[in-house]
Structure formats: C-alpha cells, structure tokens
Motif scaffolding. Sequence first.
Motif, mmCIF file in Angstrom:
data_model
loop_
_atom_site.group_PDB
_atom_site.id
_atom_site.type_symbol
_atom_site.label_atom_id
_atom_site.label_comp_id
_atom_site.label_asym_id
_atom_site.label_seq_id
_atom_site.Cartn_x
_atom_site.Cartn_y
_atom_site.Cartn_z
ATOM 1 N N GLU A 190 1.049 35.666 -13.198
ATOM 2 C CA GLU A 190 1.275 36.059 -11.810
ATOM 3 C C GLU A 190 1.877 34.872 -11.063
ATOM 4 O OE1 GLU A 190 -2.392 37.318 -10.122
ATOM 5 O OE2 GLU A 190 -2.456 39.218 -11.239
ATOM 6 N N TYR A 191 2.570 35.172 -9.958
ATOM 7 C CA TYR A 191 3.111 34.099 -9.121
ATOM 8 C C TYR A 191 3.024 34.520 -7.665
ATOM 9 C CZ TYR A 191 7.454 36.795 -8.528
ATOM 10 O OH TYR A 191 8.376 37.769 -8.211
ATOM 11 N N ARG A 192 2.973 33.521 -6.787
ATOM 12 C CA ARG A 192 2.917 33.815 -5.359
ATOM 13 C C ARG A 192 3.454 32.636 -4.570
ATOM 14 N NH1 ARG A 192 -3.522 33.421 -3.790
ATOM 15 N NH2 ARG A 192 -3.932 31.363 -4.699
ATOM 16 N N SER A 193 3.914 32.931 -3.348
ATOM 17 C CA SER A 193 4.356 31.874 -2.443
ATOM 18 C C SER A 193 3.146 31.122 -1.914
ATOM 19 C CB SER A 193 5.146 32.464 -1.278
ATOM 20 O OG SER A 193 5.378 31.478 -0.285
ATOM 21 N N ILE A 194 3.279 29.799 -1.841
ATOM 22 C CA ILE A 194 2.199 29.002 -1.252
ATOM 23 C C ILE A 194 2.662 28.313 0.034
ATOM 24 C CG2 ILE A 194 0.976 28.683 -3.422
ATOM 25 C CD1 ILE A 194 2.200 25.879 -3.618
ATOM 26 N N THR A 195 3.873 28.693 0.535
ATOM 27 C CA THR A 195 4.352 28.129 1.806
ATOM 28 C C THR A 195 4.801 29.205 2.785
ATOM 29 O OG1 THR A 195 6.599 27.849 0.913
ATOM 30 C CG2 THR A 195 5.098 25.962 0.751
ATOM 31 N N ALA A 196 4.527 30.480 2.495
ATOM 32 C CA ALA A 196 4.996 31.560 3.373
ATOM 33 C C ALA A 196 4.477 31.404 4.793
ATOM 34 C CB ALA A 196 4.580 32.915 2.798
ATOM 35 N N SER A 197 3.276 30.866 4.944
ATOM 36 C CA SER A 197 2.680 30.745 6.279
ATOM 37 C C SER A 197 3.413 29.748 7.162
ATOM 38 C CB SER A 197 1.209 30.331 6.164
ATOM 39 O OG SER A 197 1.088 29.050 5.556
ATOM 40 N N LEU A 198 4.225 28.871 6.580
ATOM 41 C CA LEU A 198 4.921 27.857 7.369
ATOM 42 C C LEU A 198 6.093 28.436 8.154
ATOM 43 C CD1 LEU A 198 5.115 24.885 4.817
ATOM 44 C CD2 LEU A 198 3.579 25.104 6.776
ATOM 45 N N ASP A 199 6.715 29.509 7.652
ATOM 46 C CA ASP A 199 7.954 30.030 8.217
ATOM 47 C C ASP A 199 9.006 28.928 8.338
ATOM 48 O OD1 ASP A 199 9.715 31.959 9.253
ATOM 49 O OD2 ASP A 199 9.126 31.527 11.323
ATOM 50 N N ARG A 200 9.072 28.110 7.329
ATOM 51 C CA ARG A 200 10.048 27.024 7.249
ATOM 52 C C ARG A 200 10.598 26.979 5.831
ATOM 53 N NH1 ARG A 200 9.665 27.517 11.913
ATOM 54 N NH2 ARG A 200 9.384 25.922 13.538
ATOM 55 N N THR A 201 11.782 26.406 5.689
ATOM 56 C CA THR A 201 12.470 26.419 4.409
ATOM 57 C C THR A 201 12.303 25.107 3.657
ATOM 58 O OG1 THR A 201 14.604 26.942 3.380
ATOM 59 C CG2 THR A 201 14.661 25.536 5.317
ATOM 60 N N VAL A 202 12.346 25.165 2.340
ATOM 61 C CA VAL A 202 12.452 23.956 1.538
ATOM 62 C C VAL A 202 13.754 23.258 1.912
ATOM 63 C CG1 VAL A 202 12.620 23.034 -0.804
ATOM 64 C CG2 VAL A 202 11.110 24.977 -0.333
ATOM 65 N N SER A 203 13.733 21.948 2.017
ATOM 66 C CA SER A 203 14.877 21.194 2.535
ATOM 67 C C SER A 203 16.009 21.123 1.520
ATOM 68 C CB SER A 203 14.451 19.772 2.906
ATOM 69 O OG SER A 203 14.328 18.976 1.746
ATOM 70 N N HIS A 204 17.112 20.458 1.941
ATOM 71 C CA HIS A 204 18.265 20.272 1.068
ATOM 72 C C HIS A 204 17.866 19.628 -0.255
ATOM 73 C CE1 HIS A 204 20.628 21.431 4.449
ATOM 74 N NE2 HIS A 204 20.592 20.278 5.082
ATOM 75 N N ALA A 205 16.861 18.753 -0.244
ATOM 76 C CA ALA A 205 16.466 18.040 -1.466
ATOM 77 C C ALA A 205 16.020 19.005 -2.559
ATOM 78 C CB ALA A 205 15.349 17.045 -1.161
#
Length: 684
Positions: free
Chosen positions: A312-327
């Motif tokens: 199984e997999y799931r998002s662990i940053t959905a609550s931030l409403d922010r994107t992973v950066s250019h890096a």
Amino acid sequence: MTETFELTDFYDLTLAADIALSPDGDRLAFVASEFDRDEDERRTSQFVVPTDGSDDPYRLSRASDAGSPKWSPDGSKLGFLAARDEDTALSVRDDSDGEGAEDAEDGENDAAGTGDEEPKSQVWVFDLERGGDARQVTDREEGVREFDWGPESDRLVVAARDPTEAEQEYLADQRDGGPVEIERLQHRFDGKGFLDDVTTYLFVVDVATREERRLDNTYGGGTYEPMSGLRPTWGPERIAFISNRTERPDDSSVMDVYTIDPDRSDLRRVTDSELTAGAPRWSSDGSRLAFVGSDATNWHVPTQVYVAEDDEYRSITASLDRTVSHASRLRWLDDETVLAPIADEGSVRLVRCFADGSDPEFAFGSRGDYRTIRTFDFAGEKAAFLLTEPETVGDLYAMDAGELATGEPTRLTDLNGAFEETHAMPGCQRVVFENDAGDDIEGIAYYPPDFVPDDPDPRPLVVSIHGGPVSYDAPEFQFEYAYWADRGYVVLRPNYRGSSSYGREFSEVIRGKWGPREVEDVLAGVDHLVERGWVDSDRTFVTGFSYGGITTGYLVTSTNRFAAAAAEHGIYDLRSCYGTDDAHKWWENDFGLPWENPEAYDAASSITDVGNVETPLLVTAGGEDWRCPPSQSEQLYVSVKKQGVPSKLVVYPDENHNIGDPDRAVHRLEQLTEWFETHDPGRV
C-alpha cells in the motif's frame, strides 16, 4: 573598491550543483561548472570537501559533462557520469583480470565503442582508497543515463538504451543523414529531438569485471520517460524504478513505481497508474519506499511525498497543501522519517515527514527570508545544502542533523568570494501587493546597490516573469538580475496566480484559462512599485522565458503599459503549436483536444489579439526548441513587424529550450539590455 558589472563577468562565475554526502557524512562531493571564455564551453569538475569545514575543496578531475556523483555504500568509491574519451584500460586490456595486456588496434581511442566523434556518457568510478584517475566501468554503445550502487558496493544498476540489430541499423542510417521514420505518438522531445523505438532497460554491472546482465522486465517508455528516465534506486534487497506500462504509454502522463529482485525475478508494481511518480528512495531496512508523486492529469495539484509499505502507499504531505520543491529529492532521517524540500510561498523549507502519516514538521528553513535551498543531501547524521542569496552566488554548507531546527550550518566553500567582494551586489526585498480581485500576490524585488527602499528615487523597472506556470521564484542570485540592478534597474519577479508554492487553489485558478489573471497580477505589481516611489512609471519593461514569454505575449496584446518588451522562447498560437512540440499531454490535460475545444485554445492564444500590439517587441527562440517551437516566435515576430511596430527576432541555432553555450547566454542578456535601453524614454 567595487567594479561595475560587465557582461563578460559571467565567465568568472563558478556554479556548484549535484551534491552527494559520503555514507558517514564526513565528505561532500559536488560538481562545479566553470566557463572557458576562449573555447566558449562550460567545464564541469568533480570536487570533494570535508563537512567539518577543516579544509578547502580539492579537485578530483576535470571532465566534460560530468555529473550525478554517488558514493558507494562502503564510502571507498565515488561514481559519476561523464562523456570522456575511452578509458585506456578498454583499449589496452585491464590487467586486473589476470590476463596480459593487449595492444589496441592502431592505437585508436574511439568514443566508448560507437566509433562516433563524441563520446557517450558512461559510469566512471574513483577509488578514493587507492587513488589515481577514475576508471570507466560501463561501455554502453548508446551511453548510460542513470545509475545507483548495490548495497555491497560491488555492483551497479544502470539505465541504458539497448537497440536491437534492426534499430542499430536505423541509428547508423540516422547518423549518416537518413530519413526519420516514426510511428510513436510522442514523436519528439526537447533536448532529444525526434524519438525512436529503442528501449531503455536496467542492467546490473559488476564493478570489478565490468560484466553486465540485463533485467528484461525493467524497461522504460512513454510520454515522460525522455524527461524523467527510469530513476533506478537499489535498496537493501530490491531495486526500485519508474516506468509507464499503461495501454498507450505515449498517450499517458503516468509514471508508476516498480520494484524487482536483482536476480531479475518478482517484478511488483507499487502504484496504481494515477500518479507521475519519481525520486524513489528506500529506507535503510528496505521495508519502506518513499517517492514523490504528481497528479497524472492535473499538474496544478501540489507534488507530494508518498510512502509505500506492505503493498500500500499513501501521501504523507497532503495536509501541507504545498509542493515538493525544484530539488525534488528525498532522504530518510531514520526508518520512520523522511526529509523533504517543500516549496512554501516562494521559499524552500526542509520538512520532516512521517511514514505513519502524522502531520509533517518544519526542520530547516535556510535561516532567513532571503536565502534559498537549491538542493540538499543527508547521510551519516549530517545534512548538507547548496544555499544561495541575492548577494551570494551559491555555496555549500553542512550541519549535524540534531541541529537542523535551531543551529547554523558550517560554510564549506567560498567559490565566488573574489567576485562577490569586487562587485556591488543587489539589494532584495519581498513585496506583497493586491490585485483587482483582492488577492495578495508576492514578488521578489531586486534593486541597485545605491537604492534606499525607504527613501527611494524612482528607477526604471524590468519585470522578469518565470516559466512554468506551475513554478515559483525565490530569492537567489542570478547574474542577469545583479547585472540589471547594477545598471540602475529595479527588477520584479512576480509569483502570479498559477505559480506553485502557494497552494492548489492559487495555482489551479488558471487551469485551462491562461492569460487574464497573470496579466492582472503582473500589472498590479508594476503599479505597486510605482506607488511606492520605487519605479518611474514611464520607464517600465517586461520580459519572460517559456511561460514567462507566453505571459509577455498576453501583456503586449492587452496593454501598452510597457516601453518595450521581450518575449523569450514562448508559445503564442496554441492550436498551431499542438503536435509541433513535445507537450501534447500537457495541452490535453489543461485544454482538452484542439479539435474538440477550439474556443479554449484560441482564447489562450495571444496571436488572436496581435493587432493590438504597439509595444516595441524583441522575440527570441531556440532553433531546436521542441518545448516552445521556434515557429511560434516567428509567427509573433512577423505579425508584429507587419504592422510597423519596432520588432526584432533573435534565433539561436541548435539550441534547445534553454540557452546552453556561455557566449549565447551573454549574447541573450546583451540583446535584452540593448532593447530596453534603445526604447527607454528616460535615456538621453
């Protein structure tokens, strides 16, 4: 005493990139680009520096196009990719196999088995315990694009094209000027040109013997594979990679995560074909796999961090409403915690993300509003960063993991100290202004060294609009902004609606409706700086690259606000662009298909309003740009020139979407500056 910025000062810069910490965290490898003014070339070198700050970096070697340094898990070797002349051990047999040396035929040293004039990128390895130059490990005819180390430091997994005999004949014919034959929907890609049917596979390579074995089930393909690659990552027991195995890979933006046993067995699909996945990273015990994932049909949804475990997999940053950066790189702090760079309102913050789904926590924010994390790494309880500020070009720093929240990193390099000491660097402020809809819009403003923001005298303005549109500007050093500030300009970089790092709603509001909101936000930024007394209202100029060029097209067809404009490498007629670029899925995901929704395509095409243009317009293009084809720039230029409006077209032959050669980068800035100065009503 400070010096005036000259265009040729660009050649004096040293630009760091591609950092990699040794497994114990004691050493940091990095690649630095330097410029050869006489040969008009960018030279890349491999360096290593101790992370305690006790010594200066030392250069391992200079190699053209070197990059992607990776330490072996035991820390004894450093691998990297480079297109170098063939290792003599492949022409004169390496006697490490116990056999005698054989003479190379005719003493020739062709390019890695191809006979081509230019060598292909291969994996090379420095043995840092024994010393000496790097040793070539792979000898792939089509080169190697990616690699990773096996857990015992004795094998590599590499991604490489593997043509059949028929495909080899076709490629040879192509090199001799033969016709292009394509049956693929994704028929070309920027930087790659016309595509072919050659499949990329993963190979396991023995470092000592160079023997290789293909993993037949680990193949690439699809719309995004030319851009993303397969991203192979070798964990304690299995190899992870990404691939598109949908029914029509060239008609899908999906990239699924797969894993396989190194012995070629037990292929497993981790994701369910709803994401464009990338950057897989195993936890140290191999029980979990972290990766980044974007929505496969809506690029305005923030890119998130996912963790896969127990099928199984799931998002662990959905609550931030922010994107992973250019890096776009992930590192495990421990088997429960992932360190991720998150873009937040024009800044990059390292965030602790928890595999159990707990709310993420702030870890490191670069210490200040005007310092930007370009990339980072973590290993051996040590974190390393490439940091830049408007007044510093970019240097490497390191710190203990336990001090991330409150400590100050140790500076490891001073790559451009002489340059920074002898040039008056720009000032910088974040500015926030309100658009007509009542939204707060943020921009990054650069200004001349002698400018006093609280007691200003109005200056000319250059608005520089970022591409994307799903991207963002952050405070950082860029030569062009420092150069313009030194010449007396204020530079505004607006994070208009559509930009990322401000949440999904802020970005998604322009989906399928490009133009009006971006124009409104840019003009609101100009008015704000005029009202603050920073800018002379009659001396405003605008430029933008890629989507910034598209927005410049919207601006000049809807307002005469600017004294001059420069639309760089953009698209201005969406319907005629479809099928001539590499982005057919992007168009479909935002606008549908042009024959099904022509009104939306036309509404977002500035060429339909080109009769309104009165602003002097410079238009630039790359001759081999298949992201924003040069025919688009020609259309805009001819349409404006036909009306007698001052205009100029600059095309860079053989260049892709981005300008590569340093001479052309300098020429571009020279052309922009000359265009603005020529049409500046305030110049005598």
